[in-house]
Design a protein around this motif. Structure first.
Motif, PDB file in Angstrom:
ATOM      1  N   VAL A 352       2.941  38.649 -44.810  1.00  0.00           N
ATOM      2  CA  VAL A 352       2.225  39.928 -44.734  1.00  0.00           C
ATOM      3  C   VAL A 352       1.162  39.936 -43.641  1.00  0.00           C
ATOM      4  N   ILE A 353       0.974  38.832 -42.948  1.00  0.00           N
ATOM      5  CA  ILE A 353      -0.093  38.761 -41.953  1.00  0.00           C
ATOM      6  C   ILE A 353       0.281  39.574 -40.712  1.00  0.00           C
ATOM      7  N   SER A 354      -0.720  40.154 -40.072  1.00  0.00           N
ATOM      8  CA  SER A 354      -0.487  40.886 -38.826  1.00  0.00           C
ATOM      9  C   SER A 354      -0.459  39.907 -37.653  1.00  0.00           C
ATOM     10  N   MET A 355       0.114  40.359 -36.557  1.00  0.00           N
ATOM     11  CA  MET A 355       0.245  39.498 -35.392  1.00  0.00           C
ATOM     12  C   MET A 355      -1.123  39.107 -34.833  1.00  0.00           C
ATOM     13  N   THR A 356      -2.050  40.034 -34.833  1.00  0.00           N
ATOM     14  CA  THR A 356      -3.384  39.733 -34.296  1.00  0.00           C
ATOM     15  C   THR A 356      -4.076  38.648 -35.104  1.00  0.00           C
ATOM     16  N   GLU A 357      -4.015  38.756 -36.419  1.00  0.00           N
ATOM     17  CA  GLU A 357      -4.652  37.753 -37.276  1.00  0.00           C
ATOM     18  C   GLU A 357      -3.915  36.417 -37.199  1.00  0.00           C
ATOM     19  N   PHE A 358      -2.595  36.476 -37.054  1.00  0.00           N
ATOM     20  CA  PHE A 358      -1.808  35.245 -36.972  1.00  0.00           C
ATOM     21  C   PHE A 358      -2.174  34.433 -35.731  1.00  0.00           C
ATOM     22  N   GLN A 359      -2.351  35.120 -34.619  1.00  0.00           N
ATOM     23  CA  GLN A 359      -2.650  34.421 -33.373  1.00  0.00           C
ATOM     24  C   GLN A 359      -4.005  33.716 -33.407  1.00  0.00           C
ATOM     25  N   LYS A 360      -4.902  34.147 -34.297  1.00  0.00           N
ATOM     26  CA  LYS A 360      -6.208  33.498 -34.392  1.00  0.00           C
ATOM     27  C   LYS A 360      -6.120  32.110 -35.015  1.00  0.00           C
ATOM     28  N   VAL A 361      -5.109  31.887 -35.855  1.00  0.00           N
ATOM     29  CA  VAL A 361      -5.051  30.618 -36.607  1.00  0.00           C
ATOM     30  C   VAL A 361      -3.752  29.853 -36.378  1.00  0.00           C
ATOM     31  N   MET A 362      -2.901  30.307 -35.472  1.00  0.00           N
ATOM     32  CA  MET A 362      -1.570  29.708 -35.389  1.00  0.00           C
ATOM     33  C   MET A 362      -1.607  28.256 -34.898  1.00  0.00           C
ATOM     34  N   ILE A 363      -2.553  27.912 -34.015  1.00  0.00           N
ATOM     35  CA  ILE A 363      -2.573  26.544 -33.493  1.00  0.00           C
ATOM     36  C   ILE A 363      -2.949  25.530 -34.574  1.00  0.00           C
ATOM     37  N   PRO A 364      -4.097  25.665 -35.269  1.00  0.00           N
ATOM     38  CA  PRO A 364      -4.374  24.694 -36.345  1.00  0.00           C
ATOM     39  C   PRO A 364      -3.391  24.782 -37.493  1.00  0.00           C
ATOM     40  N   LEU A 365      -2.850  25.979 -37.740  1.00  0.00           N
ATOM     41  CA  LEU A 365      -1.895  26.141 -38.835  1.00  0.00           C
ATOM     42  C   LEU A 365      -0.630  25.339 -38.580  1.00  0.00           C
ATOM     43  N   PHE A 366      -0.026  25.490 -37.399  1.00  0.00           N
ATOM     44  CA  PHE A 366       1.237  24.786 -37.139  1.00  0.00           C
ATOM     45  C   PHE A 366       1.006  23.326 -36.804  1.00  0.00           C
ATOM     46  N   ARG A 367      -0.191  22.964 -36.453  1.00  0.00           N
ATOM     47  CA  ARG A 367      -0.494  21.543 -36.337  1.00  0.00           C
ATOM     48  C   ARG A 367      -0.431  20.887 -37.725  1.00  0.00           C
ATOM     49  N   ARG A 368      -0.948  21.586 -38.730  1.00  0.00           N
ATOM     50  CA  ARG A 368      -0.869  21.073 -40.094  1.00  0.00           C
ATOM     51  C   ARG A 368       0.569  21.091 -40.608  1.00  0.00           C
ATOM     52  N   ILE A 369       1.310  22.136 -40.302  1.00  0.00           N
ATOM     53  CA  ILE A 369       2.719  22.202 -40.722  1.00  0.00           C
ATOM     54  C   ILE A 369       3.516  21.082 -40.072  1.00  0.00           C
ATOM     55  N   ALA A 370       3.200  20.753 -38.823  1.00  0.00           N
ATOM     56  CA  ALA A 370       3.895  19.647 -38.150  1.00  0.00           C
ATOM     57  C   ALA A 370       3.615  18.328 -38.858  1.00  0.00           C
ATOM     58  N   TYR A 371       2.358  18.110 -39.291  1.00  0.00           N
ATOM     59  CA  TYR A 371       2.041  16.899 -40.048  1.00  0.00           C
ATOM     60  C   TYR A 371       2.833  16.854 -41.353  1.00  0.00           C
ATOM     61  N   CYS A 372       2.953  18.002 -42.014  1.00  0.00           N
ATOM     62  CA  CYS A 372       3.728  18.048 -43.262  1.00  0.00           C
ATOM     63  C   CYS A 372       5.206  17.786 -43.007  1.00  0.00           C
ATOM     64  N   THR A 373       5.703  18.211 -41.863  1.00  0.00           N
ATOM     65  CA  THR A 373       7.118  18.024 -41.558  1.00  0.00           C
ATOM     66  C   THR A 373       7.485  16.553 -41.479  1.00  0.00           C
TER      67      THR A 373
END
Length: 490
Positions: A352-373
């Protein structure tokens, strides 16, 4: 016979009852368990499964007339008289004690429940006072320490799924049903009742949510929700009390039996918040709901907590970045079960997140997802890779692939080369194939960058080993004296 009956009815007094909540000179809380028990029972107490019940000193209680046997003008007086009759509290830990009195009280409670269910005339102020007093004496009580949490290990508590059932429940259930009927009855005027269903009464209701009996917590959930709906003047106080309980649970005790029920109530409350959201509500999200992800017992109330958080994001989409930042702050690095829950909640937010809000947190977010992967716990790695099956997540990634793919490809390549679990390995290959189809040129560049990085790591490791070898040789050629440290190789 009528004289005998009328002699039992309470007389109306012009002087206020010193124990009544209407008496402003009373220095004690009229609805507190201590003051109510002092007036109705013996101070000596006995321990039940989840509550401390005083032993009743009332003996030989006689039944009163039925409602159908009195004229309509006397029914309200009889109602008050029956409420007074039900103020006796018995010890339910001993089933052989006060059997007749218990049955008489149960029958009287059922009469009261039936009477209030038939939409009686408007309840008088005396009837409301008697109702609150009877419910307070029977319901408000002190809970003993949880024996399972104090005498057993955490692993034993997690495996013990049997709830502690209250032996007094046959009477408590009728009292709860009666209180619910009174609150929802059109015969109860909120303007009059708010003086007696007051802050003290509500606070005692909220304290009961720590009961170990799930049946009692379910009744309390319905009653508190009805109180919140009927008494608008008490709504801020109810929200503040629930917030205090949740904060105490997070930052002090981490022990409470009714967190899921309180969150379920708040979930329905959030749906009624007006837009734009008040600062008070946003602070509740930041200071209470997000820190609720921290305790180890998150699994007991995760569904209700996730619902509350999603309700806030639906009300104000800009809060999505606040929630994601909070989740990353409290990320459970050493708790695999909680990691799976966090990943599930992140996926719901990304839907449900908007693109503008997503771009604010996408770098730390996918860094954490990469660690989980690349997690060695296969459930965490699988849950992280399952996010790539979500069309909304894929759409967000596709539009920001120049930033996200370089972050993820190193983890995917590491999984493809060395992960021990076959299911995780297959999911990793599928995700790599999907990314290659999304942007083959970028995927090739990411693979080349990963290989170059691996070569740099190998070169750095070889250089480090050579340096250590030189140091060892230099130390070996150095003459040994009494003050020279010696490196012993085993």
């Amino acid at each position: 016979m009528w004289k005998q009956f009328l002699g039992k009815l309470p007389r109306r007094s012009q002087n206020p009852d010193p124990d009544s909540p209407r008496n402003p000179t009373s220095s004690t809380d009229p609805w507190s368990p201590s003051s109510l028990r002092t007036n109705a029972t013996n101070p000596a107490t006995k321990r039940a499964s989840s509550a401390v019940f005083p032993t009743c000193v009332i003996a030989g209680i006689e039944p009163l007339l039925a409602f159908k046997d009195v004229p309509c003008s006397e029914k309200m007086n009889l109602f008050i008289s029956k409420l007074s009759l039900c103020c006796g509290v018995f010890d339910f830990t001993d089933p052989t004690k006060n059997i007749q009195e218990k049955e008489l009280k149960r029958a009287t409670l059922l009469e009261l429940l039936d009477f209030i269910s038939q939409n009686p005339p408007k309840l008088t102020e005396n009837a409301i006072v008697a109702t609150c007093k009877m419910c307070s004496i029977n319901l408000f009580r002190v809970f003993p320490p949880n024996s399972r949490s104090s005498n057993s290990s955490p692993s034993e508590n997690e495996n013990d799924d049997e709830p502690a059932l209250d032996p007094a429940w046959p009477h408590l259930q009728i009292v709860y049903d009666f209180l619910l009927k009174v609150i929802t009855s059109p015969s109860l005027e909120a303007k009059v009742a708010k003086k007696y269903i007051n802050h003290s009464f509500i606070l005692n209701i909220i304290d009961l949510f720590d009961s170990e009996d799930p049946r009692e917590r379910d009744c309390l959930k319905t009653i508190l929700h009805r109180i919140y709906g009927k008494f608008m003047v008490h709504r801020p106080f109810v929200r503040r009390c629930i917030s205090n309980v949740l904060c105490r649970f997070v930052f002090e005790t981490e022990k409470h039996n009714g967190i899921s029920e309180l969150l379920e109530i708040f979930g329905s409350v959030i749906t009624g918040f007006a837009l734009p959201l008040k600062e008070e509500h946003k602070l509740f999200l930041c200071r209470t709901l997000i820190p609720l992800h921290k305790p180890k017992s998150l699994g007991a109330y995760f569904r209700q907590l996730s619902y509350c958080v999603n309700q806030f994001i639906d009300k104000d989409p800009k809060l999505a970045t606040v929630v994601i930042t909070g989740l990353l702050k409290f990320w459970p690095i050493t708790n695999s079960q909680k990691e799976v829950m966090f990943l599930s909640e992140l996926e719901e937010i990304l839907e449900v997140i908007s693109m503008t809000e997503f771009q604010k947190v996408m770098i730390p977010l996918f860094r954490r997802i990469a660690y989980c992967t690349i997690s060695l716990h296969f459930q965490v790695a699988e849950r992280a890779l399952f996010m790539w099956n979500n069309d909304q997540v894929i759409n967000l990634i596709a539009q920001n692939r120049r930033v996200i793919l370089p972050t993820m490809f190193s983890a995917l390549e590491a999984n493809a080369q060395s992960h021990w679990n076959l299911g995780v390995l297959n999911l990793t290959l599928n995700v790599k194939k999907m990314l290659a189809e999304m942007d083959n040129e970028l995927a090739v560049a990411c693979i080349s960058e990963f290989q170059d990085e691996e070569k740099r790591k190998i070169f750095a490791a070889e250089k480090r080993n050579e340096m250590w070898a030189c140091l060892e040789n230099a130390a070996r050629l150095q003459p040994v004296s009494s003050n020279t440290p010696v490196l012993v190789m085993q």
